[in-house]
Design a protein around this motif. Sequence first.
Motif, mmCIF file in Angstrom:
data_model
loop_
_atom_site.group_PDB
_atom_site.id
_atom_site.type_symbol
_atom_site.label_atom_id
_atom_site.label_comp_id
_atom_site.label_asym_id
_atom_site.label_seq_id
_atom_site.Cartn_x
_atom_site.Cartn_y
_atom_site.Cartn_z
ATOM 1 N N GLY A 1 0.704 -1.608 13.854
ATOM 2 C CA GLY A 1 1.964 -1.302 13.177
ATOM 3 C C GLY A 1 3.102 -1.500 14.171
ATOM 4 N N CYS A 2 3.239 -2.738 14.687
ATOM 5 C CA CYS A 2 4.172 -2.965 15.816
ATOM 6 C C CYS A 2 5.612 -3.142 15.351
ATOM 7 C CB CYS A 2 3.739 -4.168 16.633
ATOM 8 S SG CYS A 2 3.774 -5.707 15.690
ATOM 9 N N GLY A 3 5.865 -3.115 14.029
ATOM 10 C CA GLY A 3 7.241 -3.221 13.536
ATOM 11 C C GLY A 3 7.895 -4.514 13.993
ATOM 12 N N GLN B 1 8.897 -8.750 9.673
ATOM 13 C CA GLN B 1 8.991 -8.127 11.003
ATOM 14 C C GLN B 1 8.205 -8.932 12.032
ATOM 15 O OE1 GLN B 1 9.599 -3.564 9.351
ATOM 16 N NE2 GLN B 1 7.693 -4.077 10.305
ATOM 17 N N TYR C 1 12.044 -2.183 9.316
ATOM 18 C CA TYR C 1 12.141 -1.047 10.223
ATOM 19 C C TYR C 1 13.116 -1.385 11.362
ATOM 20 C CZ TYR C 1 10.770 3.144 12.708
ATOM 21 O OH TYR C 1 10.794 4.370 13.324
ATOM 22 N N ASP D 1 0.946 -6.018 12.266
ATOM 23 C CA ASP D 1 1.775 -5.301 11.291
ATOM 24 C C ASP D 1 1.760 -6.134 10.008
ATOM 25 O OD1 ASP D 1 4.460 -3.151 11.637
ATOM 26 O OD2 ASP D 1 4.187 -4.300 9.786
ATOM 27 N N PHE D 2 1.578 -5.481 8.862
ATOM 28 C CA PHE D 2 1.432 -6.283 7.640
ATOM 29 C C PHE D 2 2.750 -6.812 7.089
ATOM 30 C CE2 PHE D 2 1.074 -2.538 4.308
ATOM 31 C CZ PHE D 2 2.341 -2.119 4.650
ATOM 32 N N ASN D 3 3.886 -6.412 7.669
ATOM 33 C CA ASN D 3 5.164 -6.880 7.141
ATOM 34 C C ASN D 3 5.525 -8.221 7.797
ATOM 35 O OD1 ASN D 3 7.847 -7.374 6.508
ATOM 36 N ND2 ASN D 3 8.303 -5.190 6.301
ATOM 37 N N HIS E 1 2.598 4.043 17.115
ATOM 38 C CA HIS E 1 3.785 4.907 17.111
ATOM 39 C C HIS E 1 4.384 4.937 15.706
ATOM 40 C CE1 HIS E 1 7.117 7.140 18.749
ATOM 41 N NE2 HIS E 1 7.954 6.336 18.125
ATOM 42 N N GLU F 1 0.825 -1.221 0.000
ATOM 43 C CA GLU F 1 0.000 0.000 0.000
ATOM 44 C C GLU F 1 0.858 1.269 0.000
ATOM 45 O OE1 GLU F 1 -3.465 -0.275 2.666
ATOM 46 O OE2 GLU F 1 -2.837 -2.312 3.142
ATOM 47 N N ASN G 1 -5.982 4.191 4.953
ATOM 48 C CA ASN G 1 -5.443 3.486 6.129
ATOM 49 C C ASN G 1 -5.835 4.211 7.420
ATOM 50 O OD1 ASN G 1 -2.302 2.709 4.483
ATOM 51 N ND2 ASN G 1 -4.132 1.461 4.678
ATOM 52 N N TRP H 1 -1.187 -8.787 9.769
ATOM 53 C CA TRP H 1 -2.382 -8.232 9.136
ATOM 54 C C TRP H 1 -2.135 -6.789 8.694
ATOM 55 C CZ3 TRP H 1 -6.135 -9.635 13.712
ATOM 56 C CH2 TRP H 1 -6.438 -10.996 13.666
ATOM 57 N N GLU I 1 -0.906 -2.996 19.769
ATOM 58 C CA GLU I 1 -0.056 -2.063 19.024
ATOM 59 C C GLU I 1 -0.338 -2.252 17.538
ATOM 60 O OE1 GLU I 1 4.218 -2.069 19.665
ATOM 61 O OE2 GLU I 1 4.426 -0.296 18.379
ATOM 62 N N ILE J 1 2.920 5.858 12.803
ATOM 63 C CA ILE J 1 2.008 5.293 11.803
ATOM 64 C C ILE J 1 1.233 6.394 11.057
ATOM 65 C CG2 ILE J 1 0.103 3.667 11.398
ATOM 66 C CD1 ILE J 1 2.565 2.309 12.676
ATOM 67 N N TYR K 1 3.793 1.647 1.346
ATOM 68 C CA TYR K 1 4.689 1.755 2.498
ATOM 69 C C TYR K 1 6.009 1.031 2.197
ATOM 70 C CZ TYR K 1 6.392 2.182 7.186
ATOM 71 O OH TYR K 1 7.173 2.523 8.259
HETATM 72 C C1 LIG Z 1 7.534 3.638 11.183
HETATM 73 S S1 LIG Z 1 7.176 1.962 11.456
HETATM 74 C C2 LIG Z 1 6.816 1.951 13.185
HETATM 75 C C3 LIG Z 1 6.969 0.607 13.800
HETATM 76 C C4 LIG Z 1 6.784 0.566 15.318
HETATM 77 N N1 LIG Z 1 5.511 1.122 15.716
HETATM 78 C C5 LIG Z 1 7.924 1.295 15.991
HETATM 79 O O1 LIG Z 1 7.740 2.472 16.321
HETATM 80 O O2 LIG Z 1 8.999 0.725 16.142
HETATM 81 C C6 LIG Z 1 5.555 1.776 10.730
HETATM 82 C C7 LIG Z 1 5.050 0.345 10.746
HETATM 83 O O3 LIG Z 1 3.726 0.307 10.207
HETATM 84 C C8 LIG Z 1 3.578 -0.840 9.388
HETATM 85 N N2 LIG Z 1 2.509 -0.553 8.400
HETATM 86 C C9 LIG Z 1 2.496 0.437 7.486
HETATM 87 N N3 LIG Z 1 1.362 0.396 6.765
HETATM 88 C C10 LIG Z 1 0.635 -0.640 7.256
HETATM 89 C C11 LIG Z 1 -0.649 -1.192 6.926
HETATM 90 N N4 LIG Z 1 -1.393 -0.673 5.959
HETATM 91 N N5 LIG Z 1 -1.093 -2.253 7.641
HETATM 92 C C12 LIG Z 1 -0.319 -2.786 8.643
HETATM 93 N N6 LIG Z 1 0.897 -2.323 8.978
HETATM 94 C C13 LIG Z 1 1.358 -1.251 8.308
HETATM 95 C C14 LIG Z 1 4.949 -1.019 8.753
HETATM 96 O O4 LIG Z 1 5.198 -2.339 8.324
HETATM 97 C C15 LIG Z 1 5.893 -0.577 9.872
HETATM 98 O O5 LIG Z 1 6.328 -1.658 10.645
#
Ligand SMILES: C[S@@+](CC[C@H](N)C(=O)[O-])C[C@H]1O[C@@H](n2cnc3c(N)ncnc32)[C@H](O)[C@@H]1O
Length: 507
Positions: free
Chosen positions: A51-53, A79, A14, A74-76, A121, A6, A131, A100, A49, A123, A8
Amino acid sequence: MSTWNEGYTTDVQYTSFFHAELAPSHLEFASLANGFHAPNLQGKFAYCELGCGQGVTLNALAAVHPQANFWGLDFNPSQIVNAQRMADAAGLENVQLRDWSFAQALEHADELPRFDVIVLHGILSWVSDTNRQELVSFIDRTLKPGGLVYASYNALPGWAVMAPLRHLARQHYLRNPKRSDLHVPDFVKFADVMNEVSALYFKSNPSVMGRFETMRKQPPAYLAHEFLNANWRGFYVNEIAEQFGEARLDYLASATLIENIPAASLPPGVAGLLQQHMPEDRIWQELAKDYANNKMFRRDLYCRGLNHLNAADQGRALAKTLFALTAPRSAVKIAFQGPVGEAGGAPDVYNPILDLLEKGAATFAQIVATVPGRDHAKALQAVILLVHSRQVLPITNSVPESAGALNRFLVDAYFEGSSYHIIVAPRARTALNAAGNDLILLGALLAGKKTPKEIASYGVERLASNGRALRHGDKALQGTAAVEHLVSQLGPELESRTAVWRDLGII
Ligand SMILES: C[S@@+](CC[C@H](N)C(=O)[O-])C[C@H]1O[C@@H](n2cnc3c(N)ncnc32)[C@H](O)[C@@H]1O
């Protein structure tokens, strides 16, 4: 090219940082200190959380709250796999990780618990409008009444002059396709040359290069996630408040504690001015403060069903809260970094508090009793700023075993060369930043070593057995030189540091 991402950045993972503001103990203290009810986060609760990275923050918090359930989405998948590996290695049974997307999370909302806390955090500014709408709908569907939301984002007006630099980076990247972190140095070079030849964007906005200097010291993977996504947007605080309003959230306070104290966080004269301009409108006040500070990044705390604590309830809850030092007394600084530089504290207020805490953990009631005139407001401000600087933290009496297992994992990771730079502090229900020496010391103490020489030898041998050496600046130290250096570093504070760690339940 990925299609699931999407827009990202997903071609590089990350970074693995711990974010202290996401800790339930921090959120609870921020609510209490600012006079608001918060859910009870010391018994059973559910935490999510989005987008838990890499899951470092989530796992560390789960380790110190074995009675609570922690969900990380987190969709990655790469990670999420790392996060699961860390959770498994530390034997954390209260962590649920799902790879997811936010849209999928919304589809699964009915299968999830109702959450007491939802955190996001890094996001909101880096994802699409769609989103963000999904995130707000997810919060609306899954947050309990009384639940807290933490959300950080790039803020305006501070980002206004920087936004064109991020636009240029993204366009440069699109035209020079390469793995995103490998692209970062190319763009940095280009920006430097543009600056050197006096491109008027840089000349007319002299603060840009100063701020870029600070940012470029970050790892390239971090910059790729900050600068190269398809989506990026800075927000005024009122825009987030309006969007979160759709999920019936109200602004509670800044999770950056100093920012809730006007005298310590605004240029002289601004606090007085703001008191005369719609003081009852909290979002207006925040917006005006952001102009006063040219704010670039906000860490906001919202609540669904915000209620003030009355003064008596706040007083009672504070009075019994225990606080402890996180570093030896000699290392504590009575100076606090905030949006307008360093704010100093009055020694006649701080010194008696620190003298008390040096003897061991103390309640807020005991702290107030040390402050001249038993001034409750001064004591509270001092404690807030000490907690803000993480030199003092609120603590509890329980010491969960799961924390020990994670600390052993963190020590092993350090010796094997992949440091997470944290140690979990069970009684403080959070993690502390940890340098290599801290992890060596912890490993040695857990292995029963006592004297500085034993501790240093243990550290040097374990590094050597992993094919590594102790680093001192640019030099690699081995054998006796390394042991002597470590003894000189760890010896002088050994007693006071171990006393602090005992208070925090680390050892
Ligand atoms: C800047 S990182 C922050 C990660 C974590 N919160 C931290 O601060 O360490 C943003 C995270 O959002 C996830 N992300 C971005 N778009 C997303 C989506 N549409 N669905 C799920 N996760 C998403 C990314 O994979 C990434 O791990």
